[in-house]
Design a protein around this motif. Structure first.
Motif, PDB file in Angstrom:
ATOM      1  N   PHE A  73       0.670  -1.228   0.010  1.00 46.21           N
ATOM      2  CA  PHE A  73      -0.057  -0.246   0.105  1.00 46.21           C
ATOM      3  C   PHE A  73       0.920   1.216   0.030  1.00 46.21           C
ATOM      4  O   PHE A  73       0.522   2.087  -0.742  1.00 46.21           O
ATOM      5  CB  PHE A  73      -0.886   0.024   1.428  1.00 46.21           C
ATOM      6  N   SER A 118       1.063   3.910  -3.331  1.00 48.20           N
ATOM      7  CA  SER A 118       0.625   5.289  -2.774  1.00 48.20           C
ATOM      8  C   SER A 118       1.625   6.461  -3.162  1.00 48.20           C
ATOM      9  O   SER A 118       1.420   7.591  -3.308  1.00 48.20           O
ATOM     10  CB  SER A 118      -0.006   5.283  -1.284  1.00 48.20           C
ATOM     11  N   MET A 122      -4.292  -0.914  -5.997  1.00 40.71           N
ATOM     12  CA  MET A 122      -4.507  -0.151  -4.703  1.00 40.71           C
ATOM     13  C   MET A 122      -5.837  -0.814  -4.133  1.00 40.71           C
ATOM     14  O   MET A 122      -5.887  -0.901  -2.961  1.00 40.71           O
ATOM     15  CB  MET A 122      -4.793   1.394  -4.909  1.00 40.71           C
ATOM     16  N   GLN A 157      -6.190  -2.601  -0.810  1.00 39.65           N
ATOM     17  CA  GLN A 157      -6.941  -1.840   0.580  1.00 39.65           C
ATOM     18  C   GLN A 157      -7.887  -3.019   1.021  1.00 39.65           C
ATOM     19  O   GLN A 157      -8.264  -2.678   2.063  1.00 39.65           O
ATOM     20  CB  GLN A 157      -7.905  -0.786  -0.283  1.00 39.65           C
TER      21      GLN A 157
END
Length: 625
Positions: free
Chosen positions: A101, A105, A115, A119
């Motif tokens: 993650f 990001s 992503m 998540q």
């Protein structure tokens, strides 16, 4: 409350049991120092506690829900990525998702599909609490999560690995030689941090001051058995001596009785028939007991091969500046070193201690000023990286170098017998050097060094991996050494017990000179001076949680580009240094002619100066305004 217990544990690695009928309980809030001779089984015991090894017999029992984390002695070869990635590894699979993650990001091109997937995994596993825990741990230890792990100093890497161990919120933290390769400032920081940590701690250390500051209990491994003592080092030493004396007296009484019984049994068959047969059985039992006795490992016996007396003046430096080009590590240094001086060098890693040593020894020419060496110098150098040991030779060959005898302490000794003074059995002395432990390699380097006649002894971090008994013997030997000593060490007690004056790297190229050892310097330094300034390789103190972040320093365009390029430059220099060191360990290296070997050594010295200069420049550019 007991967090974990070892119950009658046996463990062996071939031959006699390394640990025999070992029992140990770790209570909540305890800080246990695990001590013992090199090879006694301290690290093995830690690995048993961590569940990395299984006992041959007995049981390791961990209370329900208790988490255990271990900081190993060496930096793992596979650790890579950002600091955030390495710390998150302490959370297992959840940490891997967090690292994914974090990378996605921060990527230049956003991958929406990846992503969404990561998540979803984090949402299902409650991973956002773990993400906050990583962030809090980074802040608590003063770490930049975006920094590249591979480009950090050795000491800072150790701090990152400590964060990785702590992020899982362990109830028991296992630390194996946590002060190795840390400078004094970093050791002070770690000591303060662990004093405030609320969990239980089991640690191995050769640093006696670190041990005294932290231990609430001392557990000793001796000949496979554990004994427990209150966390008072002076009391432990006194009580241990009393116990060993009592053991020696009991063994002598037993051996005398056994000898008497052996005389009786040799009187003949007729005498045995007319006497108590129970006595025969008792003698058999005594023989079994004597064979089973495990003698205490002997102490290292050290003597120095003394050279001829040097001139009264050993080295004089006049307004000396050392460095690389415009990058100055030592500026306007003036000092006079006289015969018999014992001088300690103190300062953060990368502050220029090695550069100063090389300048004083004539291995690095000054940029300005003059260095004059005295007459009749015979220099012996202890290298903390053990580069003077040839990997293609065994221990015997490394010391003998073709000789059968060595002259030490005014006596002629056979090399094999001399190595036995350093606890090398004949089999161990002939074993490939690659099989030696860190402690054995250090003992071998001391043996090699002390067999070399000298009147100027230069020691760069000699205490790493040595057990306490050997450390104390080394202190005694250096106290009796009639020559001159230059010592680089981060062991505060060792400095206090050995040196009579200190040179302190104070930043900006300044070198301060003080009377006495480390504690004396603490009393003499200016009141506003918090200690040796942190160079890039040193660890800054962890900032208070509420402290505002310092304003970023505004750099010129040229300086900003230089700062951006420095990590890659340092990495390239270190890679070249590793390459040159590896070449020195190849069998063919010493078959070259003298000029080629000298040129190689000169390149190593210049490269070390470049590295010191690069680290100093990095520190100067990164220092907040």
């Amino acid at each position: 409350m007991s967090l974990l217990s070892l119950l009658d544990v046996d463990f062996s690695i071939g031959g006699p049991l390394l640990l025999e009928h070992v029992s140990l309980t770790v209570e909540a809030g305890e800080r246990i120092a695990l001590i013992g001779r090199n090879g006694a089984g301290k690290s093995t015991l830690m690995r048993l506690v961590a569940g990395e090894l299984k006992p041959d017999d007995g049981e390791v029992r961990v209370a329900g829900g208790v988490r255990i984390a271990r900081l190993e002695q060496e930096v793992p070869a596979g650790a890579s990525g950002s600091v955030f990635d390495v710390v998150a590894e302490g959370l297992g699979e959840l940490g891997t998702w967090l690292a994914d993650f974090h990378r996605i990001s921060h990527a230049a091109e956003f991958d929406a599909e990846a992503m969404t997937a990561v998540q979803a995994r984090l949402d299902a596993a409650g991973g956002w609490d773990a993400d906050r825990r990583v962030a809090e741990t980074l802040e608590r230890l003063g770490l930049d999560g975006e920094a590249v792990f591979a480009r950090l100093s050795g000491g800072m890497k150790r701090r990152v690995l400590l964060a990785r161990a702590l992020v899982s919120a362990p109830d028991v933290l296992l630390l194996d030689e946590p002060t190795n390769h840390l400078d004094i400032e970093a050791i002070d920081w770690l000591e303060g941090f662990l004093k405030g940590w609320q969990g239980s701690l089991v640690f191995i250390t050769h640093d006696r001051r670190f041990l005294r500051a932290l231990a609430t209990r001392i557990v000793e491994i001796d000949r496979g058995r554990l004994t427990s003592w209150p966390g008072d080092w002076a009391n432990y030493q006194r009580r241990r001596e009393e116990r060993l004396n009592a053991e020696a007296q009991e063994n002598a009484r037993f051996d005398k009785l056994l000898a008497q019984e052996e005389v009786w049994i040799r009187q003949g068959i007729k005498a045995r028939r007319t006497r108590d047969e129970g006595r025969v059985r008792r003698l058999e039992a005594m023989r079994v007991e004597r064979r089973a006795r495990r003698e205490q490992t002997g102490n290292v016996r050290m003597d120095l091969a003394q050279g001829e007396a040097s001139g009264k003046k050993v080295v004089e430096a006049k307004e000396v500046t050392l460095g690389f080009g415009e990058r100055i590590l030592v500026r306007d240094f003036t000092a006079k070193i006289m015969r018999g001086d014992r001088i300690g060098l103190i300062g953060p890693n990368g502050s220029g201690k090695t550069t100063l040593l090389k300048g004083l020894l004539g291995d690095l020419a000054p940029l300005a000023g003059e260095i004059v060496q005295g007459s009749n110098l015979q220099i012996a150098y202890f290298d903390q990286y053990r580069a003077t040991l040839r990997e293609d030779w065994n221990a015997l060959d490394n010391v003998s170098e073709g000789r059968e005898f060595v002259e030490v302490g005014g006596r002629r000794k056979h090399v094999l017998g001399y190595l036995q003074d350093f606890l090398f059995t004949p089999e161990r002395a002939r074993a490939p050097i690659t099989r030696l432990s860190g402690g054995e390699r250090n003992r071998l380097l001391l043996a090699k060094l002390f067999a070399q006649p000298s009147n100027l002894l230069v020691m760069d971090e000699p205490t790493n991996d040595l057990d306490v008994e050997t450390l104390e013997l080394l202190e005694e030997l250096l106290g009796e050494y009639p020559g001159t000593l230059l010592l680089v060490s981060h062991d505060r007690d060792f400095l206090d017990n050995v040196v009579t004056s200190t040179l302190v790297m104070e930043g900006g190229g300044r070198v301060g000179e003080y009377v006495g050892g480390y504690s004396d310097w603490l009393r003499q330094r200016p009141a506003a001076d918090p200690g040796p300034p942190a160079a890039t390789r040193a660890e800054p103190a962890a900032p208070p949680a509420a402290a505002p972040a310092p304003a970023a320093r505004k750099l010129s365009y040229k300086d900003a580009r230089e700062l951006e390029a420095l990590p890659a430059r340092i990495e390239a220099l270190e890679a070249r240094m590793a390459e040159l060191t590896a070449q020195m360990n190849e069998p063919a290296f010493y078959q070259r002619d003298g000029a080629a070997i000298a040129a190689h050594s000169a390149e190593v010295a210049a490269l070390q100066a470049d590295l010191d200069a690069a680290y100093a420049r990095w520190e100067a550019l990164e220092r907040p305004a």
